[in-house]
Design an enzyme around this catalytic site. Structure first.
Site, PDB file in Angstrom:
ATOM      1  N   GLY A   1       0.814  -1.212   0.000  1.00 36.61           N
ATOM      2  CA  GLY A   1       0.000   0.000   0.000  1.00 36.61           C
ATOM      3  C   GLY A   1       0.846   1.259   0.000  1.00 36.61           C
ATOM      4  O   GLY A   1       1.722   1.432   0.838  1.00 36.61           O
ATOM      5  N   GLY A   2       0.587   2.127  -0.974  1.00 36.44           N
ATOM      6  CA  GLY A   2       1.277   3.427  -1.052  1.00 36.44           C
ATOM      7  C   GLY A   2       0.298   4.550  -0.771  1.00 36.44           C
ATOM      8  O   GLY A   2       0.299   5.582  -1.430  1.00 36.44           O
ATOM      9  N   GLY A   3      -0.550   4.339   0.234  1.00 37.05           N
ATOM     10  CA  GLY A   3      -1.538   5.349   0.594  1.00 37.05           C
ATOM     11  C   GLY A   3      -1.075   6.204   1.758  1.00 37.05           C
ATOM     12  O   GLY A   3       0.134   6.395   1.974  1.00 37.05           O
ATOM     13  N   SER A   4      -2.039   6.682   2.530  1.00 33.36           N
ATOM     14  CA  SER A   4      -1.748   7.622   3.622  1.00 33.36           C
ATOM     15  C   SER A   4      -0.989   6.978   4.765  1.00 33.36           C
ATOM     16  O   SER A   4      -0.433   7.684   5.606  1.00 33.36           O
ATOM     17  CB  SER A   4      -3.047   8.210   4.166  1.00 33.36           C
ATOM     18  OG  SER A   4      -3.690   8.915   3.147  1.00 33.36           O
ATOM     19  N   ALA A   5      -0.984   5.655   4.837  1.00 33.02           N
ATOM     20  CA  ALA A   5      -0.173   4.964   5.847  1.00 33.02           C
ATOM     21  C   ALA A   5       1.131   4.457   5.209  1.00 33.02           C
ATOM     22  O   ALA A   5       2.214   4.654   5.757  1.00 33.02           O
ATOM     23  CB  ALA A   5      -0.952   3.801   6.465  1.00 33.02           C
TER      24      ALA A   5
ATOM     25  N   CYS B   1     -13.184   7.887   8.624  1.00 30.67           N
ATOM     26  CA  CYS B   1     -13.582   9.192   9.158  1.00 30.67           C
ATOM     27  C   CYS B   1     -15.073   9.302   9.475  1.00 30.67           C
ATOM     28  O   CYS B   1     -15.868   9.822   8.691  1.00 30.67           O
ATOM     29  CB  CYS B   1     -13.205  10.315   8.189  1.00 30.67           C
ATOM     30  SG  CYS B   1     -13.447  11.926   8.969  1.00 30.67           S
TER      31      CYS B   1
ATOM     32  N   CYS C   1     -10.794  14.094  14.135  1.00 31.74           N
ATOM     33  CA  CYS C   1     -11.791  14.346  13.108  1.00 31.74           C
ATOM     34  C   CYS C   1     -12.065  15.849  13.082  1.00 31.74           C
ATOM     35  O   CYS C   1     -12.743  16.351  13.977  1.00 31.74           O
ATOM     36  CB  CYS C   1     -13.051  13.565  13.470  1.00 31.74           C
ATOM     37  SG  CYS C   1     -14.365  13.807  12.297  1.00 31.74           S
TER      38      CYS C   1
END
Ligand code: UQ1
Length: 457
Positions: free
Chosen positions: A53-57, A208, A390
């Site tokens: 995974g190359g996402g937000s994490a 979210c 949030c």
């Protein structure tokens, strides 16, 4: 850094960003494929760390690992088939007409340090007993450590009739939750001059959990400014608003839930609690009630839908998953409960907290420190307390910055300067709209942003 200095610095940076220093992110600055080093295929099949995974994490974790200085060229690999990386926290702003969806995306390749090996491929199967993963192309990678951070799947088909309704340009059905549907939201809000507006939130885990109502609060403010939302006015309001949520309350954290419930009542929004949208049938929304109490139907003139979400099948059906399908890691160390060289953070993980980018700012440094300790033969240290946040848009110009940890206990960055974060503020709005999107691409994906801790590494 103290919260007041942090806010001052952030506000100054946001102002700089607004003036154009964000232009550094322009497409002209991207590396091309040709300039990314390519190692011989055979040498690329073994890695010290494989990050799925190359996402937000995945990006912050990969770059934080690299920045420890303990890794050489191609020691760390990222597996991700996506061509584009999206700043998803910005999609509420797109729904509210404040941003354009294309300004929030970057080519994934442009965000990956050339010292990392990127496999633009999907993940087919995990073989944790063999320290191996099989990619969609059939090739295999072996690893010393595996970081599983592929996020979760937003499932439009989880609601009967939704895929058809949302893709029909004539319908007033939309969703901020996917790239393809987010730009339909604001035109739909603008077009409505009268009638029943319905905003939904499903039961089950979603990204979210505040976003389903953020878009409602923005729409309400838009209609109020247009003179179309006048609850309690003589002759009635041209537009009526209802919030239908599968949950029993406005929010999962009692402190913020109470403040949001007060806003709901004050603003004349109907609350349909424990209502779980299961079907769209023409201009009627069908909700399941809990405990087999049957279904209810509500006609609408505008419907904003949040689909159900869940683990990707390649995670859910793997030996890494818990019963719910999430990667089964320790709540405090982020280390897998069964396979000691497997780690997870972000939406795909079992961490029992709200799934947000803010949460990852606190998770990534803990995962990285413990993975490096493991490489050195040392024990993991518990370090993650469940921090998540949030930034809840309550109107144009104001945000309630909910920040909390495990157990729904508030953990507010700015209470040190005497601010109660259940009160919506303009300063938080600028953090959400200007500063966070800027610092995300400027620092977070590169591994140098620690959220409430400010800059790190
Ligand atoms: C944060 O760091 C961050 O990432 C850039 C967000 O973006 C999505 C956030 O929403 C929040 C709340 C943080 C946390 C940072 C501070 C200063 C509270």
């Amino acid at each position: 850094m103290s919260p007041s200095r942090l806010l001052a610095r952030q506000t100054a940076l946001a102002a700089a960003a607004a003036k154009g220093s964000v232009a550094q992110q322009s497409p002209a600055g991207y590396r091309t494929f040709a300039s990314v080093s390519s190692s011989p295929v055979s040498a690329g099949r073994n890695h010290k760390v494989v990050v799925v995974g190359g996402g937000s994490a995945g990006l912050p974790i990969s770059h934080q690992l690299l920045r420890t200085g303990k890794f050489s060229q191609d020691d760390i690999a990222i597996v991700d088939p996506a061509e584009w990386h999206h700043y998803q926290p910005g999609w509420t702003l797109v729904g509210g007409g404040l941003k354009e969806k294309n300004e929030l995306k970057r080519p994934l390749r442009s965000l990956v340090d050339p010292k990392l090996k990127l496999y633009p491929d999907s993940l087919a199967t995990f073989h944790p007993e063999d320290n191996t993963v099989t990619l969609g192309s059939g090739s295999k990678l072996t690893y010393d450590h595996l970081v599983v951070a592929p996020g979760i799947k937003v499932d439009l088909a989880s609601i009967k009739g939704l895929p058809e309704a949302v893709s029909n340009p004539d319908s007033n059905v939309s969703s901020i939750y996917t790239f393809d549907t987010v730009d339909k939201v604001f035109p739909t809000i603008r077009r409505l001059r009268s009638g029943r507006a319905l905003f939904t939130q499903p039961t089950g885990v979603i990204k979210c959990a505040g976003a389903p109502q953020k878009i409602m609060w923005l729409a309400l403010d838009h209609w109020k400014r247009e003179g179309l939302y006048r609850p309690g006015a003589a002759g009635g309001s041209p537009i009526q608003i209802a919030f239908a949520t599968g949950l029993p309350a406005m929010f999962g954290v009692p402190k913020y839930s109470a403040a949001l419930e007060a806003l709901r009542q004050e603003r004349g929004v109907e609350g349909l609690f424990a209502h779980d949208l299961i079907e769209i049938d023409g201009n009627e929304a069908v909700f399941a009630l809990p405990d087999g109490k049957g279904t209810v139907r509500r006609p609408f003139d505008l419907l904003h839908v949040v689909p159900k979400m869940g683990a990707h099948p390649f995670v859910r059906d793997s030996p890494l998953a818990n019963a719910a399908g999430f990667v089964d890691v320790d709540d405090a160390t982020l280390r897998h409960k069964k396979f000691a060289n497997v780690w997870s953070a972000g939406d795909a993980s079992s961490l029992p907290t709200s799934k947000t980018a803010a949460a990852i700012t606190a998770q990534a440094p803990v995962l990285v420190a413990n993975l490096v300790k493991a490489l050195e033969g040392r024990e993991s240290q518990p370090g993650y307390d469940g921090y998540t946040s949030c930034p809840l848009l309550t109107e144009y110009g104001k945000v309630m910055l909910a920040e909390f940890k495990y157990g729904g206990v508030p953990k507010e960055t700015f209470n040190k300067i005497g601010w109660d974060q259940a009160t919506p503020r303009r300063a938080f709005y600028h953090l959400k709209k200007d500063f966070f999107p800027w610092v995300y691409y400027k620092s977070m994906v590169k591994g140098t942003w620690g959220g409430p801790k400010g800059w790190i590494n």
